[in-house]
Motif scaffolding. Structure first.
Motif, PDB file in Angstrom:
ATOM      1  N   SER A  91      -0.196   8.140  -5.980  1.00 12.94           N
ATOM      2  CA  SER A  91      -0.684   9.282  -5.198  1.00 12.94           C
ATOM      3  C   SER A  91      -2.210   9.348  -5.124  1.00 12.94           C
ATOM      4  O   SER A  91      -2.845  10.303  -5.612  1.00 12.94           O
ATOM      5  N   CYS A 127       0.881   4.032  -2.958  1.00 17.10           N
ATOM      6  CA  CYS A 127       0.660   5.462  -2.716  1.00 17.10           C
ATOM      7  C   CYS A 127       1.778   6.312  -3.319  1.00 17.10           C
ATOM      8  O   CYS A 127       1.524   7.403  -3.845  1.00 17.10           O
ATOM      9  N   GLN A 128       3.014   5.841  -3.249  1.00 18.72           N
ATOM     10  CA  GLN A 128       4.132   6.597  -3.831  1.00 18.72           C
ATOM     11  C   GLN A 128       4.037   6.665  -5.342  1.00 18.72           C
ATOM     12  O   GLN A 128       4.377   7.675  -5.953  1.00 18.72           O
ATOM     13  N   SER A 170      -6.741   9.413  -1.014  1.00 17.18           N
ATOM     14  CA  SER A 170      -6.688   9.015   0.397  1.00 17.18           C
ATOM     15  C   SER A 170      -5.524   8.049   0.597  1.00 17.18           C
ATOM     16  O   SER A 170      -5.324   7.135  -0.205  1.00 17.18           O
ATOM     17  N   ASP A 171      -4.774   8.276   1.675  1.00 17.04           N
ATOM     18  CA  ASP A 171      -3.658   7.365   1.943  1.00 17.04           C
ATOM     19  C   ASP A 171      -4.043   6.260   2.913  1.00 17.04           C
ATOM     20  O   ASP A 171      -3.189   5.547   3.444  1.00 17.04           O
ATOM     21  N   TRP A 212       0.831  -1.205   0.000  1.00 17.89           N
ATOM     22  CA  TRP A 212       0.000   0.000   0.000  1.00 17.89           C
ATOM     23  C   TRP A 212       0.868   1.258   0.000  1.00 17.89           C
ATOM     24  O   TRP A 212       0.596   2.214  -0.729  1.00 17.89           O
ATOM     25  N   ARG A 213       1.914   1.273   0.805  1.00 20.46           N
ATOM     26  CA  ARG A 213       2.815   2.429   0.832  1.00 20.46           C
ATOM     27  C   ARG A 213       3.464   2.640  -0.532  1.00 20.46           C
ATOM     28  O   ARG A 213       3.629   3.778  -0.986  1.00 20.46           O
TER      29      ARG A 213
END
Length: 257
Positions: free
Chosen positions: A37, A33-34, A40-41, A29-30
């Motif tokens: 983008s 997100c990178q 919602s994180d 997930w991290r």
């Protein structure tokens, strides 16, 4: 690779020795997100649950954030189960991504997490009941333990050390070796004639079966690992591959010398 032993118990790590599903998802997930983008994180519970169910389709780390991307885009679990190879490649092509770059980013995120908050990283892993004791019992019987995994060896060492399991560095063969598991087993055959190989991916065991030089290797599919019911049933019907339960694996008379 020099192994001073007459017999080897070769184990996959994720899905055989250790259940790292929660860490897998958090790291994936991290990384997702990178790369993308999202607005919602915070991942939804539904995405996490689908990821856990679909973990068996993943062969190497770069696929993990791609799996999240596919789920976010609404691709169904059934489609992913049956067409993951095509779907993962299409996801790469669509966003002009390179698998090796994703793998590097994912490992960097994991390394940073370990260096800044080792305790929380370790706490997201669960060793399967009785497996650590089994490894120690086998070692006491002069059967050599080898870990053969697509995970980076340094991460495996961190987790084993937390459990008090000391394995020589050359006996943990991870992703950094850049060799398929059947090739590693072939190299081990030069050092010993008795190898038991426990793996949770049926495809990996089938590739080993296709190597004539590895005909003597005893193959086991771990039914507690990251596989699905159809794969377990196929293993039951396949000569030369034995489906094994966690209770059978951890009993004192396995492997039988």
């Amino acid at each position: 690779m020099k192994v001073d032993t007459s017999s080897i118990l070769a184990l996959d790590f994720d899905g055989v020795v250790c259940d790292g599903l929660k860490e897998y998802f958090e790291t994936a997930w991290r990384t997702y997100c990178q790369i993308w983008s999202p607005s919602s994180d915070t991942p939804s519970a539904e995405i996490a649950a689908s990821f856990y169910r679909l973990r068996p389709v993943i062969e190497t780390g770069w696929e993990m954030p791609i799996l999240i991307k596919a789920l976010v885009e609404g691709i169904s679990e059934q489609e992913i189960l049956h067409q993951w190879g095509e779907i993962s490649q299409l996801c790469l092509q669509k966003d002009k991504l390179i698998a090796a770059d994703i793998a590097l980013k994912l490992d960097q995120i994991r390394d940073e997490w370990i260096s800044t908050d080792l305790e929380s990283w370790l706490n997201l892993h669960r060793f399967y009941p009785g497996v650590v004791e089994k490894m120690q019992n086998v070692s006491d019987r002069n059967i050599h333990i080898m870990i053969i995994t697509t995970k980076e060896g340094r991460f495996v060492r961190q987790l084993l050390q937390q459990q008090g399991v000391e394995i020589p560095e050359h006996c943990i063969i991870g992703k950094e070796s850049k060799r398929p598991k059947h090739q590693i087993l072939t190299e081990l055959m030069a050092e010993t004639k008795v190898i038991w190989f426990v793996e949770d991916r049926l495809k990996t065991l089938q590739v080993v079966q296709q190597q004539p030089i590895l005909a003597a290797v005893k193959l086991y599919l771990a039914d507690w690992g990251y596989n699905v019911a159809s794969e377990r049933e196929q293993a039951r019907q396949t000569s030369g591959i034995e489906l094994i339960s966690l209770s059978d694996f951890t009993q004192t008379n396995f492997p039988i010398c």
